[in-house]
Design an enzyme around this catalytic site. Sequence first.
Site, short mmCIF file in Angstrom:
data_model
loop_
_atom_site.label_atom_id
_atom_site.label_comp_id
_atom_site.label_asym_id
_atom_site.label_seq_id
_atom_site.Cartn_x
_atom_site.Cartn_y
_atom_site.Cartn_z
N CYS A 20 -11.19 -2.12 4.93
CA CYS A 20 -11.97 -1.21 4.32
C CYS A 20 -11.55 -0.01 3.85
CB CYS A 20 -13.59 -1.09 5.32
SG CYS A 20 -13.32 -0.86 7.10
N GLY A 47 -11.07 -2.93 -0.40
CA GLY A 47 -12.37 -3.88 0.15
C GLY A 47 -13.29 -4.39 -1.19
N ASN A 122 -13.41 2.41 9.43
CA ASN A 122 -12.27 1.61 8.79
C ASN A 122 -11.59 1.58 10.23
OD1 ASN A 122 -10.11 0.36 7.76
ND2 ASN A 122 -9.13 2.30 7.16
N GLY A 123 -11.43 0.02 10.70
CA GLY A 123 -10.53 -0.18 11.81
C GLY A 123 -11.23 -1.34 12.57
N TYR A 262 2.13 -2.99 2.40
CA TYR A 262 1.22 -3.82 1.64
C TYR A 262 0.01 -2.95 1.17
CZ TYR A 262 -1.59 -7.47 -0.04
OH TYR A 262 -2.68 -8.20 -0.88
N ASP A 366 6.19 -8.96 -0.49
CA ASP A 366 5.91 -8.02 0.63
C ASP A 366 5.91 -8.69 1.97
OD1 ASP A 366 2.99 -8.45 1.44
OD2 ASP A 366 3.17 -8.81 -0.56
N CYS A 458 2.76 1.46 14.56
CA CYS A 458 1.90 0.26 15.01
C CYS A 458 2.94 -0.80 14.25
CB CYS A 458 0.66 0.26 14.86
SG CYS A 458 0.18 -1.25 15.54
#
Length: 490
Positions: A20, A47, A122-123, A262, A366, A458
């Site tokens: 999102c 999204g 978002n997450g 990406y 990618d 991450c």
Amino acid sequence: MVDTSMSTHPFDDDHLNEECAVFGIYGPSDDASAHTALGLHAMQHRGQEASGMVSFDGSQFNAHRDIGLVGDIFGSEHVMSRLTGYASIGHNRYSTSGGTIMRNVQPLFADLEFGGFALAHNGNLTNANTLRRELVRRGSLFQSTSDTEVIIHLIATVRGESIIERMAEALREVEGAYSLVALTADGVIGVRDPLGVRPLVLGRNGESYLLASETCAFDIIGAEFVREVEPGEMVVLDGGEPRSLRIFPKQPQRFCVFEYIYFARPDSVLEGKSVYEARKNIGHELARESAVDADLVVPVPDSGVPAALGYAEESSLPFEFGIIRNHYVGRTFIEPGQEIRNLGVRLKHNANSAKLKGKRVILVDDSIVRGTTSRKIVQMVRTAGALEVHMRIASPPIAHSCFYGVDTPEREQLMAYQMDVEEMAKHLDVDSLAFISMDGLYRAMDETQRNNQLPQFCDACFTGDYPTELTDRASTDSPQLSLLTELQKT
């Protein structure tokens, strides 16, 4: 807000997908909703299933949410005329394989003790199920299946004299990755998780201040980028200069490296790095690590284009669009039978045989997730007359699921979990296959090699090194952590 399963629609690309986008604006003029719609439009790539907006005009909150693309939802004067106000937040939701229900479309809105409150996220929270069970035990009544609503219930039940204190206290109970924008009668609030896994940026347009997932949302309305919202920071937009509150102690950042590979739009700048240049750098590094004799470099469009350009530059090989993408294929324009499913990749990609016939081709993409689309593309290029097909991938092998807001299959469905590189090459029917190394990826990001310092990103989908506790995964049988798994049953 995350669905648990990789989309299996036959016309979808076999990629990881961001879930999102969020946008927020506070300013003196009454065009907040128009700017929000434009910002959401610029971030449509994050999204495509649903979009929503909540505005405030000084006396009341105005909301509109619907299923579909931003232009279809907010393209009518009738809708926009009702979204009056000088403050607004918006949200785009990624398409999932589950059924769509309106109660999960964000921003979510609630009337709390201190007044109206809208929230977009978002997450993904990695302890959302655990928190939800405890909140239900204490009497909370949930209206959606989104982990975003968990945050709202926490804010409603924790102690605090102000919304800022309550948000800070509530967020100390959650784990995982999040970038939030919230709207109250007093202003717009943005918060980023302590590790800064998901992006959030601050901008300015005249006397108005803005928050967004990516800087491309500022460009479309002529706003200027001010800075990144720092990990663990809360930014309050309520007139005048933005206020910054540090609600978590500083710690090493773990920004999602896949944003560069990406997710993000190439024209965005994240964490001080141009996404486009980062992708080209990855291509340069990939060519240095895995050169092969060939005649031309061909991207798998569109996401493979910048890396392929970098690869071609570094290897001094011609760059050609040997695969043409059709951008106008909808998700549901046909009810696919098995024969159509088998042809699905050709509806989005077609070989440019004039450039491929008789050539030794390097295909640059990618990533490889399950390998289904990659295998079909290789077959298509061979059918077009390519003498050799070599595949180069601008990310390390994806061998672990993501639990931080990215739509991924279960680990057992990931090609890199099932096979080594040699087995993958045989399965894909390529003459050679190579992925960029982890150290190569970090070099492309202008970072010190991983084995010399703690990782700055991450990279759990490659390494399995998850930067937070995975509480729900440890305490339940649910393979993924999002509450949106219930969509499959709705």
